[in-house]
Design a protein around this motif. Structure first.
Motif, PDB file in Angstrom:
ATOM      1  N   LEU A  52       8.708  25.993  -2.486  1.00  0.00           N
ATOM      2  CA  LEU A  52       8.789  26.866  -1.593  1.00  0.00           C
ATOM      3  C   LEU A  52       7.901  26.484  -0.094  1.00  0.00           C
ATOM      4  N   ALA A  53       6.665  26.048  -0.394  1.00  0.00           N
ATOM      5  CA  ALA A  53       5.914  25.761   0.437  1.00  0.00           C
ATOM      6  C   ALA A  53       6.518  24.599   1.414  1.00  0.00           C
ATOM      7  N   ARG A  54       6.872  23.637   0.926  1.00  0.00           N
ATOM      8  CA  ARG A  54       7.656  22.437   1.480  1.00  0.00           C
ATOM      9  C   ARG A  54       8.764  23.101   2.090  1.00  0.00           C
ATOM     10  N   ASP A  55       9.650  23.858   1.777  1.00  0.00           N
ATOM     11  CA  ASP A  55      10.932  24.319   2.142  1.00  0.00           C
ATOM     12  C   ASP A  55      10.865  25.206   3.616  1.00  0.00           C
ATOM     13  N   VAL A  56       9.618  26.138   3.572  1.00  0.00           N
ATOM     14  CA  VAL A  56       9.614  26.957   4.482  1.00  0.00           C
ATOM     15  C   VAL A  56       9.219  25.988   6.017  1.00  0.00           C
ATOM     16  N   VAL A  57       8.346  25.015   5.518  1.00  0.00           N
ATOM     17  CA  VAL A  57       8.067  23.998   6.760  1.00  0.00           C
ATOM     18  C   VAL A  57       9.587  23.442   7.185  1.00  0.00           C
ATOM     19  N   LYS A  58      10.276  22.658   6.320  1.00  0.00           N
ATOM     20  CA  LYS A  58      11.560  22.127   6.504  1.00  0.00           C
ATOM     21  C   LYS A  58      12.409  22.868   7.451  1.00  0.00           C
TER      22      LYS A  58
END
Length: 387
Positions: free
Chosen positions: A106-112
């Motif tokens: 989730l942390a990676r996706d919200v940045v992406k």
């Protein structure tokens, strides 16, 4: 090394899974299985009925009044219903592993997708906001949480470029992370017994007397010991698959509980140290189990109870549909007519005793459903093809 034949494994299955010898309560049925699958809400009720004859009201009471059985996201990002006493082990092992993976993704996706520059900080902030709101104002549905916390109403694209891709709100991702972490639980259900509309509740409000989670190694040992008592003998591969864990974690757990090696078809299996004796044969038994039932899904190696029916019972994603069992083997599936009546769909020619016993189970389940039709999305290829 003691050798355990497929016949003995099927005998053990019938007895330990409360199918040959039913138990008296929802809690006993859940404990017998370590946990019940709860991906589809109706499966919990159907699985408990198959093993105890429990009414729908009795299952609801265990889930929402007594809270002796609790839904928890855990192994392989799947929802299960666990005995409350096993939760500290689950929180410290399989659920913690799932939570760590979900939080990182989730942390990676919200940045992406441009929602945040610091994904870890965003996830920490939003999960804390949900927990604080539930503690202050009480349980909320997903829709109510989205209305109260605008950040949860953001949308993100998934499976971009795929036919099944699209947009989805971010709230379910945040709640999945919290649920796997053991911070919130699925509380009272605002829908019927076949639907999932939980009021998310802080775990300390839902289970105020719950003990702290166990340390990781101790937690894995407790969960593996429960698995061995339910599903043993099973191989290392079976346990790794079921737990969604690493081989190292499973090997440590088997060592810590003193698991006993036995021979099974195709390799080495393990038993709980207090459950190594030979079982007497049970009386012939028949059962109709729901989609994703823990008996159907309990092992990675399934030939000894599934035989040649893998392609008929499991879809391409490995999901098992509703099953018909005779003396420890899957011999078909079942479906419902529009009027709610249950029909057995054989996967092979059945002996007369099996046909009669399964017909009796179909009549019993029809009466229990009382006109309700369960529309599982995990129908087997056998049933989809009309038998």
């Amino acid at each position: 090394m003691r050798q355990i034949s497929d016949d003995e494994r099927r005998t053990r299955l019938g007895r330990r899974h409360a199918l040959a010898e039913p138990v008296a309560s929802v809690v006993a049925a859940t404990e017998a299985m370590t946990c019940l699958h709860a991906t589809e809400p109706a499966s919990v009720h159907l699985a408990a009925f198959a093993r105890s004859g429990a009414t729908r009201a009795a299952v609801d009471a265990a889930l929402y009044d007594d809270r002796s059985v609790v839904k928890q996201l855990a192994m392989r990002r799947t929802v299960f219903a666990f005995p409350a006493g096993l939760l500290p082990a689950v929180w410290g092992s399989a659920a913690a592993r799932t939570a760590h993976l979900q939080r990182g993704q989730l942390a990676r996706d919200v940045v992406k997708v441009g929602i945040a520059d610091d994904g870890d900080a965003w996830v920490a902030e939003q999960t804390a906001a949900v927990h604080d709101l539930l503690r202050a104002d009480g349980p909320r549905t997903t829709m109510q949480l989205r209305a109260a916390l605008p950040a949860l109403d953001a949308r993100m694209t998934y499976a971009e470029g795929k036919s099944y891709g699209g947009e989805m709100p971010i709230a379910p991702r945040v709640l999945t992370t919290l649920a796997a972490s053991g911070v919130i639980v699925r509380g009272e259900n605002e829908g019927g017994w076949k639907s999932s509309r939980p009021r998310w509740t802080a775990v300390e409000d839902w289970l105020p007397d719950a003990p702290d989670r166990l340390p990781e190694r101790e937690a894995y040992a407790a969960l593996v010991l429960s698995w061995l008592r339910t599903f043993g003998p099973g191989t290392e591969d079976d346990i790794v698959w079921w737990l969604g864990a690493t081989k190292a974690a499973v090997r440590h757990a088997l060592q810590d509980v003193g698991a006993v090696e036995v021979g099974v078809a195709g390799g080495i299996g393990y038993l709980a140290p207090d459950d190594t004796g030979a079982d007497e044969e049970t009386a012939p038994w028949a059962a109709l189990l729901p989609a994703l039932d823990p008996t159907t899904m309990g092992w990675k190696g399934r030939d000894w109870y599934l035989g040649p029916h893998a392609a008929a019972i499991f879809d391409r994603n490995g999901n098992g549909g509703p099953t018909a069992w005779w003396c420890g083997r899957i011999v078909g599936g079942w479906r419902q007519e529009l009027d709610g009546s249950v029909v057995v769909v054989p996967a092979e020619p059945l002996e007369r005793a099996a046909t009669r016993a399964l017909a009796e189970q179909a009549d019993r389940l029809t009466a229990w459903l009382d006109g309700d039709v369960v529309k599982s999305i995990y129908q087997s290829p056998l049933v989809r093809a009309g038998g």
